[in-house]
Design a protein around this motif. Sequence first.
Motif: not given
Length: 342
Positions: A41, A80, A83-84, A333-334, A336-337, A340-341
Amino acid sequence: MIDNISEDYINTNRNFPKTRLRRSRLKPWFRQLLAETQLSTDDLILPVFVHEGQEAQIPIPSMPGISRLSREQLLRTAEEAAKLGIPALAIFPVIPADKKSAQAEEAYKTTNLCNQAIRQIKKNIPEIGIICDVALDPYTTHGHDGLLIDNEIDNDQTIEILCRQAVAQAEAGADIVAPSDMMDGRVGAIRTSLDKAGFPNCAILSYAAKYASAFYGPFRQALGSAQSLGKKDKKSYQMNPTNSDEALHECALDVQEGADILMVKPGMPYLDILYRVKKTFLLPTFVYQVSGEYAMIQAAEQNGWGNSQALMFESLIAFKRAGADAILTYSALETAKHLKQR
Ligand code: PBG
C-alpha cells in the motif's frame, strides 16, 4: 515419460534432473518466500476527480467503480485512503464549461475548485500527501494542455501560466506539483517560481515521459476535456509512442531542471521505458496506470473475460518489477483493501 525426451536433449541439459525449478513453486509458502518483488500500500497513489456540485458521486461510465466526487465526498474518500495507509492523492478538478476560457485564467485562481479541495483536505486530513496536476486542459475551452496561439501551442507563454498555477497550488497546500503538460523548460521555470514564492519544499513530480496515448480516453470523458478537444490531438507536445531514447532525453532535461521524481505514462504499454528510466537515472520513478488501462481491466471483469482483482495485481506487480517506486492507480482503494486481507 522419460523415453520421450531425446538423448540429445538430456545431454545438453546436464543439470536436469538435479535442477528442478518447479521444486520451489510447489507450495504457497515457498512461492511467498521466494517472491522477488513486493507490492505494498506504501506504493499506491489514488487519483481522484472532484466536481463543484453537491451531488456526492457522479459515476464515470467508462471507468466502472470510479466517480466524480463532491468536495464533501472527497474528504470522506481522503479519510478512507489515509486509514488504509495510502500515502497520497492526486487531485483532478472537473471544471464547468462556464469557467473554461481560451487563456485558462481559472487555472491560477487561489479559490478555484482544485485549490479549495486542497485546503479542505489539508485542514481535515493533514496526514495524507497531496499531488496536483499542472496543466491547462481542465481549464481551456479548446481542451489543450497549453495556450493556443495562431493555432499552435505556444510553449513559452504556456509556461508563464503553468508557473502561476503551480504557485497557487503550493499556496493552497499541495505537497507535490506534477507538470503533465509536456512543454519544454517548464520544470526549471516552475522550480524557480516556487522558490521565489517561498515554497522551496514543494516537490516536483515531472510527467517526464508522457506519450500521446489513446489510453487517456476515459479520463478526458471524466473531465469533459474530450468534448473540448474534439478531433484535435496532443501530438505536438506529448511523445510519439515510437520513441524510447527520446524519453531518456526528456528525463535528463527534467532532472537538470530540478525534478524530484520522474514519471512514465501510460504504464503497461511503456514498461520498457519505465525500466530504462529507473536503470538510467536511479531516481524516484513513478508510473501512471492510466484510465484506459483501468477501463480495460474493468471491461474484462464485466464481460466475464477475467478477474479484475487478479488482472490488476498482475499489472501493478509488473510496474514494481520494471522499477516503479510508486504507482498512480484508480484501483488504489480496492488494491489497498486486498493487500490488507492477504
Ligand atoms: C492532463 C492529464 C491527462 C491525464 C493526466 N493528466 C490527459 C491528457 O494528457 O490528455 C491522463 C490520465 C488518465 O488517462 O488516467 N494533462
